[in-house]
Design a protein around this motif. Structure first.
Motif, short mmCIF file in Angstrom:
data_model
loop_
_atom_site.label_atom_id
_atom_site.label_comp_id
_atom_site.label_asym_id
_atom_site.label_seq_id
_atom_site.Cartn_x
_atom_site.Cartn_y
_atom_site.Cartn_z
N ARG A 43 0.83 -1.19 0.00
CA ARG A 43 0.00 0.00 0.00
C ARG A 43 0.88 1.26 0.00
NH1 ARG A 43 -2.85 -3.34 -1.42
NH2 ARG A 43 -4.91 -3.96 -0.64
N HIS A 55 1.88 5.12 1.36
CA HIS A 55 1.89 5.98 2.56
C HIS A 55 2.51 7.32 2.22
CE1 HIS A 55 2.61 7.32 6.69
NE2 HIS A 55 3.86 7.53 6.35
N GLN A 98 2.44 12.68 7.17
CA GLN A 98 1.25 13.39 7.63
C GLN A 98 1.20 14.84 7.14
OE1 GLN A 98 0.84 13.53 11.93
NE2 GLN A 98 -1.38 13.43 11.76
N PRO A 127 -4.02 5.22 -4.51
CA PRO A 127 -4.66 6.25 -3.70
C PRO A 127 -5.41 7.25 -4.57
CG PRO A 127 -2.32 6.72 -3.92
CD PRO A 127 -2.56 5.39 -4.57
N ASP A 160 -7.05 13.02 -3.35
CA ASP A 160 -7.24 13.70 -2.07
C ASP A 160 -6.65 12.91 -0.89
OD1 ASP A 160 -9.06 11.63 -1.88
OD2 ASP A 160 -10.83 12.90 -1.72
N GLN A 161 -6.15 11.71 -1.14
CA GLN A 161 -5.50 10.92 -0.08
C GLN A 161 -3.99 11.14 -0.03
OE1 GLN A 161 -6.94 7.06 -1.47
NE2 GLN A 161 -8.30 6.91 0.31
N GLY A 191 -2.43 13.98 0.45
CA GLY A 191 -2.00 15.04 1.35
C GLY A 191 -1.46 16.26 0.62
#
Length: 396
Positions: free
Chosen positions: A288, A290, A293, A366, A369-370, A372
């Protein structure tokens, strides 16, 4: 009135009759040319997509496309510079270059680029070219119409969710993660742009508050901005794969290490890379994507035309074709390439928007909008100095 001009006026397109007439002249000059595009050749899906683009330009405009596969964009820059030094101001071997950052800056500073030309491409009407937009700035350097965008890039981490939870939320957290999981992470050699991007991501997050990375560093500003980075890296390095004594040559080698279960995390500048690799059987289905943040470094991939290109008209046709909404939608299709489009959705008609809305999804792909926030690239000089300093410190 020529057919293209008549068609554009009938459709009510925004280009003026004069610009449409100029474009018809470009098409007439381009017919029969073969454009040599010098571009990184390390991704087979990208190579296949460029082959398809060449088939399209050949069928529609009589313009061929030959992909000269590079391991480093600097190879093409050096060729153009050598031609200029030798006085070869016409008939150059490089017609179009996939280019970014330091290489664009070097060519711009040395007068090696043709243009401005982007504003005269018919499909530029679908772009946001306002000052400061992602399509108008390359590593903080104003593009000024000297290169044409064709796909979005964003730094991401790919990880195997069957082995680990999501990676650390910020770059600072990698020190503790590596200490708890020695040998399970690494990064490509910073001589490769992916390894350099890993360092830049850390620099953006760790630099002291108030550091301006949009301007070229001085000796003093570089030392102050990178001091926390080197402290962080000194703590991280002993727990890297092979104790930080050797590094994968590039992202493809690092991806193979992830597939083999030798490491837990892979780095990419393509958010669709995990989904694409899974489909090609190159990564487990449990991988997946990542994103830190606070967001990650992002930019636009561009193509530029050297000042002495032998097939300049054909190069413009290829650059314009890359911006065709139908081509951009095919590019964003995960079954083809999966790279995100550079077009402004608000500028598309209903048919084009529907084509993007109907694209297939994937568990490892993704949504935009995922991903970031997009963190701007530092000025190109930061990367040059960063990689040189890393080599001086860690390759003795």
């Amino acid at each position: 009135m020529k057919p293209l001009l008549s068609a554009m006026l009938a459709l009510g397109l925004s280009q003026s009759p004069a610009l449409a007439e100029d474009w018809q002249t470009t098409l007439d000059a381009a017919k029969g040319q073969t454009v040599h595009i010098h571009a990184w050749g390390g991704d087979e899906r990208t190579n296949a997509f460029l082959d398809w683009v060449g088939q399209r330009t050949q069928e529609r405009y009589g313009v061929g496309l030959r992909h000269v596969k590079l391991t480093d964009t600097a190879e093409a820059v050096a060729r153009v510079l050598a031609e200029k030094t030798a006085g070869r101001d016409e008939g150059g071997q490089v017609d179009l270059i996939w280019i970014n950052g330091p290489n664009f800056l070097a060519m711009k500073q040395q007068g090696l680029l043709h243009g401005p030309f982007v504003q005269n491409l018919p499909n530029a009407e679908y772009l946001d070219l306002s000052p400061g937009s992602a399509n108008s700035v390359d590593f903080t350097v104003p593009v000024e119409g000297l290169e044409s965008p064709w796909r979005l890039a964003k730094f991401v981490f790919n990880y195997d969710s069957a082995r680990i939870d999501a990676p650390p939320a910020d770059m600072a957290g990698w020190v503790d993660y590596a200490a708890a999981n020695p040998g399970r992470i690494t990064h490509p050699d910073p001589a490769n742009f992916m390894g350099a991007t890993f360092l830049k991501q850390a620099l953006v997050e760790l630099a002291p508050e108030g550091t301006d990375l949009s301007v070229p560093p001085t000796d003093d500003s570089f030392a102050a901005a990178t001091a926390p980075l080197w402290d962080w890296y000194d703590a991280l390095r002993p727990n890297l794969w092979r104790e930080g004594q050797s590094f994968p040559e590039n992202q493809s080698v690092q991806q193979q290490l992830l597939n083999d279960g030798e490491i837990d995390v892979h780095m990419s500048f393509d958010p669709a890379s995990a989904a694409a690799a899974i489909r090609d059987g190159l990564l487990p289905e449990t991988v997946r994507v990542h994103v830190p943040q606070a967001g990650s470094i992002g930019n636009v991939s561009f193509v530029a035309i050297p000042y002495n290109a032998a097939n300049m008209a054909g190069a413009k046709v290829v650059a314009n074709t890359l911006l065709d909404p139908e081509v951009q939608a095919r590019m964003q299709n995960i079954e083809v390439l999966g790279s995100f489009s550079v077009l402004d959705p608000a500028r598309l008609d209903d048919k084009a928007r529907a084509a993007f809305a109907e694209l297939p999804s994937d568990p490892a792909l993704p949504a935009l909008d995922q991903l970031g926030p997009v963190l701007p690239e530092p000025h190109a000089d930061w990367m040059t100095r960063l990689t040189a300093e890393w080599q001086a410190r860690y390759t003795r």
